[in-house]
Design an enzyme around this catalytic site. Structure first.
Site, PDB file in Angstrom:
ATOM      1  N   GLY A 141       1.508  -2.654  -8.883  1.00 30.80           N
ATOM      2  CA  GLY A 141       1.850  -2.550  -7.472  1.00 30.80           C
ATOM      3  C   GLY A 141       2.184  -3.886  -6.816  1.00 30.80           C
TER       4      GLY A 141
ATOM      5  NE  ARG B  99      -2.672  -1.457   4.152  1.00 30.01           N
ATOM      6  CZ  ARG B  99      -3.838  -0.853   3.949  1.00 30.01           C
ATOM      7  NH1 ARG B  99      -3.958   0.049   2.992  1.00 30.01           N
ATOM      8  NH2 ARG B  99      -4.888  -1.166   4.679  1.00 30.01           N
TER       9      ARG B  99
ATOM     10  N   GLY C 110       4.436   6.587  -9.683  1.00 29.22           N
ATOM     11  CA  GLY C 110       3.133   7.225  -9.614  1.00 29.22           C
ATOM     12  C   GLY C 110       2.182   6.785 -10.712  1.00 29.22           C
TER      13      GLY C 110
END
Length: 450
Positions: free
Chosen positions: A11, A15, A80
Site C-alpha cells: 500500500g 493518509r 485487494g
C-alpha cells in the site's frame, strides 16, 4: 508444523501524506515493516515473503536489511487483499505447511497470539482468523461465530442489525495450510462495489466446502494498523508505555518514566538508573548497575556495568564503554572504546579512538579524527592523562602513562610516561595591558563626542 509468512506491504498509504511507503514509517526507531516481520519471526518460519507495490525497491531493501531471508513478491495492481496474497503464491510453490498472513502496517501482534492461532490450526481448523473485541466496532467487519466455529465474516455495511451488535471484529490476520489457502483464493471473485478481491471471502468459500474455520481473539491494541501520522503517534505511545512498564518490572529505576524513550531493540540490565529525558536510539545495550543521567542521547552503543553517562551526553554508533567508566556533561563519543575506569567528564569530543583503562581525558579535549577526506584513529594508553583544552591530531598514539599538558596541540605520538607540551611559550609585557585599555577607552570617548 512448518510455517511461512506472507506480509502485505504494497500500500501507498495516502493518509500518511508522505513520499515514503507507509510500511517504512517508524515506531520506536524501526520501520513498521520490521515490527511486523519480528512478530512473525517468533513462529520460526521457513520462508518470509513480503508483498510489495508502491516503493517496492525501498520496502525490499528495508526487509533484507532486517533479515536476508526475506523474499519479495510484487503486486503490480492494487486489486485487494486476496489479490495481494496470490502474488506470493509462486514464491511458496515448494513450501509445505501453514501460511500466516500478516500486515506490514500492523506492528504489535504478539508471539502468544500467533501461538494460539497455531494451536487452533493444530486443533483441526482449516482456516484461522484473528479477531479482536472492539470498544467501538464501527465499520469493522464482524466475525460471526456459531457453535464455537467461525461461520462468516460480514462487512459492517452489509450486516444486519443483529450482526452489528457483535463486537468481535476482523483484524485481517489469517493462517491456513498453503495448499488450502491458495485453493480458496482461486475462487475469490471481485463482484463487489470496489471491484476488488477480498481475503475475507475465503471463510465463506471454506464453509461451502465443509471446511472448518475458527476465530482467535486478541486485544484491540495488538491489531492497531497505522494508516496516518495520528495512528503512528498512537502506536509510538503504546510501544513506549509497554517498554517503560517492562523495564520497571525488570528492575530498572526511572525517575520520570514518561520522559524516557526506548527503541525497538533497547536492552537494559537490572539496577540501571535512568534519569529524566533520556532517549535511546536503535542498537543500545546498558549493563547492570549503570546510570544514565538526564538529557542524554544514546544510539548504537554498549554501556558497561556501573558506568555513568551524562547528563547531556551523546553516545553515537560504535561507542563501547567499559565498566565503571565516566562520561560527563556535553561529551560526544563516536566509534570509540573507553576501557574500564577511564574518565571523559566534560565538554569533549572523542571519535575513532581507543582510551585505555584508567585514563583521564580533560575538559575540552578533541580527537581531530577527520582530515577532510579520511578518518584517522587516536590511541590513548592505560592511565594516560590528557590535560584540558587539548587537540589530539590523529593518527596518533599516546602510550601508557603519557601526560599531555593543558592547551596542547599534539601531532606526534607520545612515549610511555612522557610529558608532551605543544603550545607557544607565554610572554608577559609589563604594563602593556593597562596602556592598551586606556588607549581603547580614549578612542571610544573620542568617537562618542564626534
Amino acid at each position: 508444523m512448518n510455517t511461512a509468512l506472507v506480509i502485505l506491504a504494497a500500500g501507498k498509504g495516502t493518509r500518511m501524506q508522505s513520499d515514503l511507503p507507509k510500511v517504512l514509517h517508524e515506531v520506536a526507531g524501526a520501520p513498521l515493516l520490521v515490527h511486523a516481520i519480528s512478530s512473525g519471526e517468533t513462529l520460526e518460519p521457513e520462508q518470509i515473503v513480503i508483498v510489495t507495490g508502491h516503493g517496492g525497491a525501498l520496502v525490499e531493501k528495508a526487509a533484507i536489511a532486517h533479515t536476508e531471508r526475506a523474499q519479495t513478491a510484487t503486486q503490480t495492481e492494487q486489486l485487494g487483499t486476496a489479490h495481494a496474497v496470490r502474488a506470493a503464491e509462486p514464491a511458496l510453490a515448494e513450501f509445505q505447511g501453514d501460511v500466516f498472513i500478516l500486515y506490514g502496517d500492523t506492528p504489535f501482534i504478539t508471539a502468544d497470539t500467533l501461538s494460539r492461532m497455531q494451536a487452533a490450526r493444530a486443533g483441526g481448523a482449516d482456516v484461522v482468523v484473528l479477531g479482536f473485541e472492539a470498544a467501538d466496532p464501527g465499520n469493522y467487519g464482524r466475525l460471526i461465530v456459531e457453535n464455537g466455529a467461525l461461520d462468516r465474516i460480514v462487512e459492517a455495511k452489509e450486516a444486519s442489525p443483529e450482526e452489528l451488535t457483535v463486537t468481535l471484529c476482523n483484524s485481517g490476520v489469517m493462517c491456513a495450510d498453503r495448499e488450502t489457502l491458495f485453493s480458496l483464493l482461486a475462487e475469490v471473485r471481485n463482484d463487489n462495489a470496489k471491484g476488488e478481491y477480498y481475503l475475507t471471502d475465503i471463510v465463506e468459500i471454506a464453509r461451502k466446502r465443509d471446511l472448518k474455520a475458527a476465530a482467535v481473539a486478541c486485544s484491540e491494541a495488538e491489531t492497531l494498523g497505522c494508516d496516518s501520522r495520528v495512528d503512528l503517534a498512537t502506536a509510538e505511545g503504546i510501544f513506549q508505555a509497554k517498554a517503560r512498564r517492562e523495564a520497571l518490572e525488570n528492575g530498572v529505576t526511572m525517575h520520570a518514566p514518561e520522559t524516557v524513550y526506548f527503541s525497538f531493540d533497547t536492552h537494559i540490565g537490572r539496577d540501571v538508573v535512568i534519569e529524566p529525558n533520556v532517549v535511546f536510539g536503535p542498537g543500545v545495550t546498558v549493563e547492570t548497575g549503570a546510570r544514565i543521567r538526564a538529557f542524554s542521547h544514546l544510539e548504537g552503543c554498549h554501556v558497561g556495568e556501573a558506568a555513568i553517562v551524562g547528563p547531556y551526553a551523546r553516545l553515537r554508533p560504535g561507542t563501547e564503554l567499559g565498566g565503571e567508566t565516566k562520561v560527563g556533561n556535553f561529551v560526544e563519543i563516536k566509534n570509540a572504546t573507553i576501557d574500564r575506569g577511564a574518565k571523559v567528564n566534560h565538554l569533549t569530543y572523542i571519535g575513532d579512538a581507543e582510551i585505555g583503562e584508567g585514563a583521564n581525558i580533560g575538559a575540552g579535549t578533541i580527537t581531530c579524527n577527520y582530515d577532510g577526506v579520511n578518518k584517522h584513529k587516536t590511541i590513548i594508553g592505560k592511565d594516560a592523562f590528557v590535560g584540558s583544552n587539548s587537540s589530539l591530531v590523529a593518527p596518533l598514539e599516546i602510550a601508557e602513562g603519557g601526560y599531555i599538558a593543558s592547551g596542547s596541540v599534539i601531532t606526534k605520538s607520545v612515549g610511555e610516561g612522557d610529558l608532551a607540551i605543544a603550545r607557544v611559550e607565554q610572554v608577559n609585557k609589563e604594563g602593556l595591558g593597562a596602556r592598551m585599555v586606556a588607549k581603547l577607552r580614549a578612542a571610544k570617548a573620542k568617537k562618542k563626542d564626534a
